[in-house]
Write a protein that holds these residues in place. Structure first.
Motif, PDB file in Angstrom:
ATOM      1  N   GLY A 241      36.574  43.295  36.501  1.00 21.43           N
ATOM      2  CA  GLY A 241      35.379  43.834  35.861  1.00 21.43           C
ATOM      3  C   GLY A 241      35.720  45.016  34.982  1.00 21.43           C
ATOM      4  N   MET A 242      34.707  45.555  34.311  1.00 21.82           N
ATOM      5  CA  MET A 242      34.915  46.643  33.363  1.00 21.82           C
ATOM      6  C   MET A 242      35.521  47.876  34.040  1.00 21.82           C
ATOM      7  SD  MET A 242      34.020  45.347  30.546  1.00 21.82           S
ATOM      8  CE  MET A 242      32.937  44.158  29.753  1.00 21.82           C
ATOM      9  N   TRP A 243      35.152  48.108  35.302  1.00 25.50           N
ATOM     10  CA  TRP A 243      35.686  49.268  36.023  1.00 25.50           C
ATOM     11  C   TRP A 243      37.201  49.189  36.100  1.00 25.50           C
ATOM     12  CZ3 TRP A 243      38.497  50.506  40.363  1.00 25.50           C
ATOM     13  CH2 TRP A 243      38.360  51.810  40.858  1.00 25.50           C
ATOM     14  N   PHE A 244      37.726  47.996  36.410  1.00 21.20           N
ATOM     15  CA  PHE A 244      39.171  47.832  36.504  1.00 21.20           C
ATOM     16  C   PHE A 244      39.840  47.941  35.140  1.00 21.20           C
ATOM     17  CE2 PHE A 244      38.108  45.685  40.560  1.00 21.20           C
ATOM     18  CZ  PHE A 244      38.885  46.469  41.375  1.00 21.20           C
ATOM     19  N   ASN A 245      39.146  47.542  34.098  1.00 21.01           N
ATOM     20  CA  ASN A 245      39.713  47.674  32.755  1.00 21.01           C
ATOM     21  C   ASN A 245      39.985  49.130  32.402  1.00 21.01           C
ATOM     22  OD1 ASN A 245      39.313  44.970  32.692  1.00 21.01           O
ATOM     23  ND2 ASN A 245      37.996  44.939  30.902  1.00 21.01           N
ATOM     24  N   ARG A 246      39.229  50.034  33.023  1.00 18.38           N
ATOM     25  CA  ARG A 246      39.402  51.462  32.736  1.00 18.38           C
ATOM     26  C   ARG A 246      40.338  52.132  33.734  1.00 18.38           C
ATOM     27  NH1 ARG A 246      33.707  51.001  32.267  1.00 18.38           N
ATOM     28  NH2 ARG A 246      33.426  52.114  34.231  1.00 18.38           N
ATOM     29  N   HIS A 247      40.768  51.390  34.765  1.00 17.51           N
ATOM     30  CA  HIS A 247      41.647  51.960  35.790  1.00 17.51           C
ATOM     31  C   HIS A 247      42.824  51.010  36.013  1.00 17.51           C
ATOM     32  CE1 HIS A 247      37.684  53.801  36.495  1.00 17.51           C
ATOM     33  NE2 HIS A 247      38.339  54.855  36.937  1.00 17.51           N
ATOM     34  N   HIS A 248      43.712  50.959  35.037  1.00 17.76           N
ATOM     35  CA  HIS A 248      44.790  49.970  35.031  1.00 17.76           C
ATOM     36  C   HIS A 248      45.753  50.150  36.208  1.00 17.76           C
ATOM     37  CE1 HIS A 248      43.560  48.593  31.081  1.00 17.76           C
ATOM     38  NE2 HIS A 248      43.518  49.843  30.677  1.00 17.76           N
ATOM     39  N   ILE A 249      46.037  51.385  36.556  1.00 20.03           N
ATOM     40  CA  ILE A 249      46.984  51.636  37.646  1.00 20.03           C
ATOM     41  C   ILE A 249      46.408  51.121  38.966  1.00 20.03           C
ATOM     42  CG2 ILE A 249      48.181  53.398  38.995  1.00 20.03           C
ATOM     43  CD1 ILE A 249      48.403  55.059  36.456  1.00 20.03           C
ATOM     44  N   ILE A 250      45.120  51.420  39.209  1.00 15.28           N
ATOM     45  CA  ILE A 250      44.481  50.947  40.437  1.00 15.28           C
ATOM     46  C   ILE A 250      44.471  49.423  40.466  1.00 15.28           C
ATOM     47  CG2 ILE A 250      42.299  50.843  41.721  1.00 15.28           C
ATOM     48  CD1 ILE A 250      41.731  53.675  40.740  1.00 15.28           C
ATOM     49  N   TYR A 251      44.137  48.809  39.333  1.00 15.87           N
ATOM     50  CA  TYR A 251      44.091  47.345  39.272  1.00 15.87           C
ATOM     51  C   TYR A 251      45.472  46.745  39.544  1.00 15.87           C
ATOM     52  CZ  TYR A 251      43.233  42.634  37.525  1.00 15.87           C
ATOM     53  OH  TYR A 251      43.137  41.275  37.399  1.00 15.87           O
ATOM     54  N   SER A 252      46.521  47.349  38.990  1.00 19.54           N
ATOM     55  CA  SER A 252      47.886  46.857  39.215  1.00 19.54           C
ATOM     56  C   SER A 252      48.281  46.969  40.678  1.00 19.54           C
ATOM     57  CB  SER A 252      48.875  47.638  38.344  1.00 19.54           C
ATOM     58  OG  SER A 252      48.597  47.447  36.971  1.00 19.54           O
ATOM     59  N   MET A 253      47.909  48.094  41.312  1.00 22.59           N
ATOM     60  CA  MET A 253      48.227  48.281  42.727  1.00 22.59           C
ATOM     61  C   MET A 253      47.507  47.244  43.586  1.00 22.59           C
ATOM     62  SD  MET A 253      48.108  52.450  42.937  1.00 22.59           S
ATOM     63  CE  MET A 253      48.250  52.450  44.723  1.00 22.59           C
ATOM     64  N   ILE A 254      46.232  46.985  43.260  1.00 24.89           N
ATOM     65  CA  ILE A 254      45.469  46.000  44.025  1.00 24.89           C
ATOM     66  C   ILE A 254      46.070  44.612  43.861  1.00 24.89           C
ATOM     67  CG2 ILE A 254      43.249  44.791  44.126  1.00 24.89           C
ATOM     68  CD1 ILE A 254      41.897  47.474  43.696  1.00 24.89           C
ATOM     69  N   ARG A 255      46.548  44.301  42.672  1.00 26.38           N
ATOM     70  CA  ARG A 255      47.182  43.008  42.436  1.00 26.38           C
ATOM     71  C   ARG A 255      48.423  42.832  43.318  1.00 26.38           C
ATOM     72  NH1 ARG A 255      46.620  40.632  37.384  1.00 26.38           N
ATOM     73  NH2 ARG A 255      48.244  39.187  38.102  1.00 26.38           N
ATOM     74  N   ILE A 256      49.203  43.898  43.460  1.00 28.41           N
ATOM     75  CA  ILE A 256      50.404  43.841  44.319  1.00 28.41           C
ATOM     76  C   ILE A 256      50.005  43.646  45.777  1.00 28.41           C
ATOM     77  CG2 ILE A 256      52.373  45.159  45.179  1.00 28.41           C
ATOM     78  CD1 ILE A 256      52.474  46.513  42.394  1.00 28.41           C
ATOM     79  N   ILE A 257      49.023  44.436  46.224  1.00 28.27           N
ATOM     80  CA  ILE A 257      48.535  44.303  47.608  1.00 28.27           C
ATOM     81  C   ILE A 257      47.990  42.904  47.842  1.00 28.27           C
ATOM     82  CG2 ILE A 257      46.785  45.115  49.241  1.00 28.27           C
ATOM     83  CD1 ILE A 257      47.055  47.884  47.890  1.00 28.27           C
ATOM     84  N   ASP A 258      47.269  42.407  46.831  1.00 29.47           N
ATOM     85  CA  ASP A 258      46.670  41.082  46.926  1.00 29.47           C
ATOM     86  C   ASP A 258      47.728  40.010  47.182  1.00 29.47           C
ATOM     87  OD1 ASP A 258      44.576  39.352  46.933  1.00 29.47           O
ATOM     88  OD2 ASP A 258      44.309  39.294  44.777  1.00 29.47           O
ATOM     89  N   GLU A 259      48.837  40.084  46.462  1.00 29.01           N
ATOM     90  CA  GLU A 259      49.906  39.104  46.632  1.00 29.01           C
ATOM     91  C   GLU A 259      50.519  39.197  48.032  1.00 29.01           C
ATOM     92  OE1 GLU A 259      50.934  36.564  44.661  1.00 29.01           O
ATOM     93  OE2 GLU A 259      49.148  37.094  43.520  1.00 29.01           O
ATOM     94  N   LEU A 260      50.686  40.403  48.532  1.00 27.68           N
ATOM     95  CA  LEU A 260      51.258  40.588  49.870  1.00 27.68           C
ATOM     96  C   LEU A 260      50.334  40.021  50.945  1.00 27.68           C
ATOM     97  CD1 LEU A 260      52.663  44.226  49.536  1.00 27.68           C
ATOM     98  CD2 LEU A 260      53.976  42.088  49.569  1.00 27.68           C
ATOM     99  N   MET A 261      49.029  40.132  50.735  1.00 26.18           N
ATOM    100  CA  MET A 261      48.065  39.648  51.719  1.00 26.18           C
ATOM    101  C   MET A 261      48.130  38.138  51.905  1.00 26.18           C
ATOM    102  SD  MET A 261      44.787  42.073  50.830  1.00 26.18           S
ATOM    103  CE  MET A 261      43.710  41.380  52.086  1.00 26.18           C
ATOM    104  N   ASN A 262      48.635  37.429  50.906  1.00 29.04           N
ATOM    105  CA  ASN A 262      48.737  35.969  51.009  1.00 29.04           C
ATOM    106  C   ASN A 262      49.677  35.529  52.129  1.00 29.04           C
ATOM    107  OD1 ASN A 262      46.972  35.384  48.856  1.00 29.04           O
ATOM    108  ND2 ASN A 262      48.608  35.672  47.371  1.00 29.04           N
ATOM    109  N   TYR A 263      50.549  36.426  52.569  1.00 25.98           N
ATOM    110  CA  TYR A 263      51.535  36.074  53.596  1.00 25.98           C
ATOM    111  C   TYR A 263      50.996  36.279  55.013  1.00 25.98           C
ATOM    112  CZ  TYR A 263      54.873  35.958  49.749  1.00 25.98           C
ATOM    113  OH  TYR A 263      55.521  35.654  48.579  1.00 25.98           O
ATOM    114  N   PHE A 264      49.767  36.752  55.137  1.00 26.77           N
ATOM    115  CA  PHE A 264      49.196  37.030  56.452  1.00 26.77           C
ATOM    116  C   PHE A 264      47.929  36.190  56.645  1.00 26.77           C
ATOM    117  CE2 PHE A 264      51.537  40.771  55.078  1.00 26.77           C
ATOM    118  CZ  PHE A 264      52.334  41.035  56.184  1.00 26.77           C
TER     119      PHE A 264
END
Length: 283
Positions: A241-264
């Protein structure tokens, strides 16, 4: 995974502005591409297991982008692609886009998922982000089952009503409801867009999502149709969403966490979307 060079630009142009202004969001588009990537991988895995003629249907195909992406990743003349949508306008657009890219093999047609008239049966059916728009998703699952070949699969994806991340951010739901305006519900593109970064309230954010299901509800419909569930996968932690477009670092961190969560596996309900692969098993 291959995508046409103009995929993002094409999707943005193809998406009607009066449907959802947030489609212009880069992070939402990236989230949808990641969802499609998981679906694509399931489709390719199934194709590689099979020999002979393979028929693939995208049920609720919108503008046919998913079928196009699959075709770019399949070098097999024995694979046949069909797509239907209830909207004649969407199907006409899909046909036009297919013609523009020189695709004369994919067949698009108008169909109502509550009452599918075609006599065709398919080896692989994709039903991605459609059930939540239907008045009777249980009947739609049964209709798709009728058009599935023996040993065929259906890949479903739909928003997760029980996205457990909402329990960690209880105040966001009230905040969305406060800022969502009547104009937004009427799809006035000048209206204020809710700022909820986790897109937690389906009925506010997407008024046309009239039947958002839990994982257990979707499983019940699939099992009730007589299919065997083979795989359950997470979609993504957030939809963007637009909020993430303005917070690129947070969005990138969430993407990394998101990928790790797939293993659990126990984190499978910490997701915006549910993906289920089910097979038609005959005795």
């Amino acid at each position: 995974m291959k995508y046409p060079d103009d995929y993002k630009e094409g999707v943005l142009k193809a998406s009607p502005r009066d449907a959802m202004t947030l489609w212009a969001s880069y992070s939402i588009l990236e989230s949808r591409i990641n969802l499609n990537r998981k679906i694509l991988n399931l489709v390719l895995e199934e194709i590689h297991k099979r020999t002979g003629r393979i028929k693939i249907l995208d049920a609720g195909c919108y503008y046919g982008a998913m079928l196009h992406v699959i075709s770019l990743n399949v070098n097999n003349d024995d694979v046949e692609f069909h797509g239907f949508d209830i909207s004649e306008n969407k199907i006409n657009h899909a046909k036009l886009l297919a013609e523009m890219r020189g695709d004369d093999k994919t067949r698009f047609f108008v169909e109502n998922m509550h009452d599918i008239k075609t006599k065709e049966k398919y080896d692989i059916i994709i039903c991605s982000e459609v059930l939540e728009h239907l008045s009777n998703p249980k009947k739609a699952v049964l209709e798709l089952y009728k058009h599935l070949e023996s040993n065929g699969i259906i890949i479903f994806s739909t928003p997760n009503k029980n996205n457990k991340i909402k329990y960690f951010f209880p105040g966001l739901k009230q905040r969305i409801q406060k800022v969502a305006t009547e104009d937004f519900h009427n799809k006035n593109i000048k209206a204020e867009i809710p700022e909820d970064p986790f897109q937690l309230d389906e009925k506010v954010m997407y008024p046309d999502h009239i039947n958002v299901m839990t994982l257990s509800q979707l499983k019940e419909y699939i099992n009730g149709a007589g299919m065997k569930i083979e795989k359950v996968k997470r979609g993504g932690l957030v939809y963007g969403g637009m909020w993430f477009n303005r917070h690129h670092i947070i969005y990138s961190m969430i993407r990394i966490i998101d990928e790790l969560m797939n293993y659990f596996p126990f984190l499978k309900e910490f997701t915006w979307n549910i993906i289920i692969q089910a097979r038609k098993v005959t005795n």
